[in-house]
Design a protein around this motif. Structure first.
Motif, PDB file in Angstrom:
ATOM      1  N   ASP A 247       0.607  -1.208  -0.129  1.00  0.00           N
ATOM      2  CA  ASP A 247      -0.005   0.116  -0.130  1.00  0.00           C
ATOM      3  C   ASP A 247       0.894   1.319  -0.168  1.00  0.00           C
ATOM      4  N   PHE A 248       0.253   2.322  -0.403  1.00  0.00           N
ATOM      5  CA  PHE A 248       1.036   3.648  -0.447  1.00  0.00           C
ATOM      6  C   PHE A 248       1.694   4.129   0.836  1.00  0.00           C
ATOM      7  N   ASP A 249       0.983   3.689   1.940  1.00  0.00           N
ATOM      8  CA  ASP A 249       1.403   4.237   3.304  1.00  0.00           C
ATOM      9  C   ASP A 249       2.603   3.291   3.871  1.00  0.00           C
ATOM     10  N   SER A 250       2.923   2.132   3.358  1.00  0.00           N
ATOM     11  CA  SER A 250       3.765   1.279   3.816  1.00  0.00           C
ATOM     12  C   SER A 250       5.292   1.518   3.556  1.00  0.00           C
ATOM     13  N   ASN A 313       4.528  -4.217   7.856  1.00  0.00           N
ATOM     14  CA  ASN A 313       3.687  -4.671   7.230  1.00  0.00           C
ATOM     15  C   ASN A 313       3.469  -3.997   5.838  1.00  0.00           C
ATOM     16  N   LYS A 314       2.987  -4.858   4.893  1.00  0.00           N
ATOM     17  CA  LYS A 314       2.888  -4.142   3.627  1.00  0.00           C
ATOM     18  C   LYS A 314       1.483  -3.055   3.453  1.00  0.00           C
ATOM     19  N   VAL A 315       0.651  -3.149   4.442  1.00  0.00           N
ATOM     20  CA  VAL A 315      -0.395  -2.382   4.437  1.00  0.00           C
ATOM     21  C   VAL A 315      -0.436  -1.605   5.861  1.00  0.00           C
ATOM     22  N   TYR A 316      -0.449  -0.201   5.682  1.00  0.00           N
ATOM     23  CA  TYR A 316      -0.577   0.766   7.023  1.00  0.00           C
ATOM     24  C   TYR A 316      -1.484   1.651   6.621  1.00  0.00           C
ATOM     25  N   SER A 317      -2.890   1.019   6.502  1.00  0.00           N
ATOM     26  CA  SER A 317      -4.033   1.935   6.184  1.00  0.00           C
ATOM     27  C   SER A 317      -4.288   3.061   7.202  1.00  0.00           C
ATOM     28  N   PRO A 318      -4.500   4.041   6.803  1.00  0.00           N
ATOM     29  CA  PRO A 318      -4.434   5.494   7.733  1.00  0.00           C
ATOM     30  C   PRO A 318      -5.030   5.317   9.082  1.00  0.00           C
ATOM     31  N   GLN A 319      -6.318   4.533   8.909  1.00  0.00           N
ATOM     32  CA  GLN A 319      -7.037   4.416  10.357  1.00  0.00           C
ATOM     33  C   GLN A 319      -6.283   3.367  11.442  1.00  0.00           C
TER      34      GLN A 319
END
Length: 416
Positions: A247-250, A313-319
């Motif tokens: 993800d973009f945030d990772s 992690n490959k995903v760090y969703s903003p929430q």
């Protein structure tokens, strides 16, 4: 009698302040999201006004307008939409909200009310454990901007309840709430590890076993019916996340975009490397803290474990920042680093959605600004890990209170 009454009155006032502050933060968060509530995003307001919320578009993409039952009923084939991408409790939380409130606006506001109740419950639970320090949660900008972006407050509330029951030595209930939390968002399952280690440290093997067994039972009770009756639909969440790209945030995406490392790796390879990194880094942190302070309260390992998971992690969703708030209250109440994290998390929020606006041709910040914010947030979290390890073992533990009674030394660790 007078002294006791004074303490009770002071506690009631403090609880009122915490609850009122939480309600104010949640109300402000709802007002921020209000311009996007109806789903009329043709003018790009979700980026221009920073009011984006997953709740609004997922009303349509999860096919909740009618009476479709997640997993049990198929998704509409129109447009090749994929649905049922969330765990069972979250999907049926969404289903309930859609039954109550019709249309995009109704769906959003019903979810906002239900999530607000959960946020207030978290504040109350934290107050039972840490008193006025629950204000860390109540006034956090992370709560304001992310409470209504997704449904993570459901898992946060269940995980916080599991933590309270752990402190109250109700291991069956603690495990059950953590299992229910994992049925809403998988991260509460991670908390079983430090809580079990805490019970082992106390030489309470029965409590450790109860935590594991009841978390598994609760998770199975929720998931087994759907796994048996609608296996393919139920597996959608797991397959989607297994195949999901960074993800973009990772930090994975940042490494690929900026230093061109990891770009050729498949999602499955990144999954494996993320797991190995989680085990290696969190294990190293555990070892380093144990060497420095052999008797440290094991449950506090929950904080670095969650932080490490978010970093590797490959995903760090903003929430996902909501996951950390209770443990900034309970296990790592370092005010300076909490403020730094909140500032960085808010910067990520602003630059992320502003950059999305730029991608949509609406103007906004460049990708570089967003990625600088990501690096700063990661640096703050790394600093938190270092401080957690290097805490002076000569410091005396100060224990949060649970319903007015101090919890055991191995169940509390408050940084000065």
């Amino acid at each position: 009698m007078i002294g006791r009454g004074t303490r009770t009155a002071a506690g009631s006032v403090a609880l009122f302040i915490v609850v009122a502050a939480t309600a104010t933060t949640l109300a402000a968060g709802a007002l921020v999201k209000a311009p996007c509530a109806t789903g009329n995003w043709s003018d790009g307001r979700q980026y221009r006004r920073l009011c984006y919320s997953d709740i609004v578009p997922l009303y349509g993409t999860e096919h909740l307008q009618g009476g479709r039952l997640p997993y049990l009923d198929p998704c509409s084939s129109a447009g090749g939409d994929r649905c049922d991408e969330y765990p069972v409790l979250t999907m049926y939380f969404m289903r309930l909200a859609a039954w109550i409130g019709h249309g995009y606006g109704g769906f959003f506001w019903v979810n906002a009310v239900l999530l607000s109740l959960l946020g207030l419950a978290v504040a109350w639970l934290l107050f039972q454990m840490a008193g006025e320090r629950a204000l860390y949660f109540a006034i956090a900008p992370t709560l304001l901007v992310y409470a209504f972006v997704n449904w993570d407050l459901l898992a946060v509330a269940l995980a916080t309840a599991g933590t309270l029951f752990y402190f109250r030595d109700r291991d069956e209930l603690s495990g059950a709430f953590l299992g229910l939390g994992a049925a809403a968002k998988l991260y509460p399952a991670l908390l079983v590890v430090p809580f079990v280690l805490g019970r082992i440290r106390q030489r309470r093997t029965g409590g450790a076993v109860s935590l594991v067994v009841w978390s598994a039972i609760a998770y199975a009770v929720v998931n087994a019916p759907f796994a048996l009756a609608a296996r393919e639909g139920w597996l959608t969440f797991f397959r989607y996340n297994a195949d999901r790209v960074a993800d973009f945030d990772s930090l994975w995406y940042l490494a690929c975009n900026r230093i061109h490392q990891g770009c050729s790796l498949s999602p499955r390879a990144i999954n494996l490397l993320s797991i190995l990194a989680l085990v290696a880094v969190s294990g190293g942190l555990w070892w380093a803290r144990r060497v420095r302070q052999p008797s440290f309260p094991r449950w506090t390992f929950a904080f670095p474990l969650l932080v490490t998971f978010l970093l590797v992690n490959k995903v760090y969703s903003p929430q996902y920042g909501l996951w950390l708030l209770p443990f900034f209250v309970l296990a790592f109440p370092n005010l300076a680093l909490f403020i730094a994290f909140e500032a960085a998390d808010l910067a990520v929020f602003v630059t992320r959605f502003s950059w999305f606006g730029r991608l949509a041709g609406l103007g906004g910040t460049p990708l570089g600004a967003f990625q600088i914010a990501l690096v700063v947030r990661a640096a703050v979290l790394l600093a938190c890990l270092v401080v957690w390890v290097l805490r002076d073992p000569r410091d005396a533990d100060r224990h949060p209170a649970v319903s007015g009674n101090p919890i055991e030394q191995d169940s509390a660790d408050v940084l000065r």
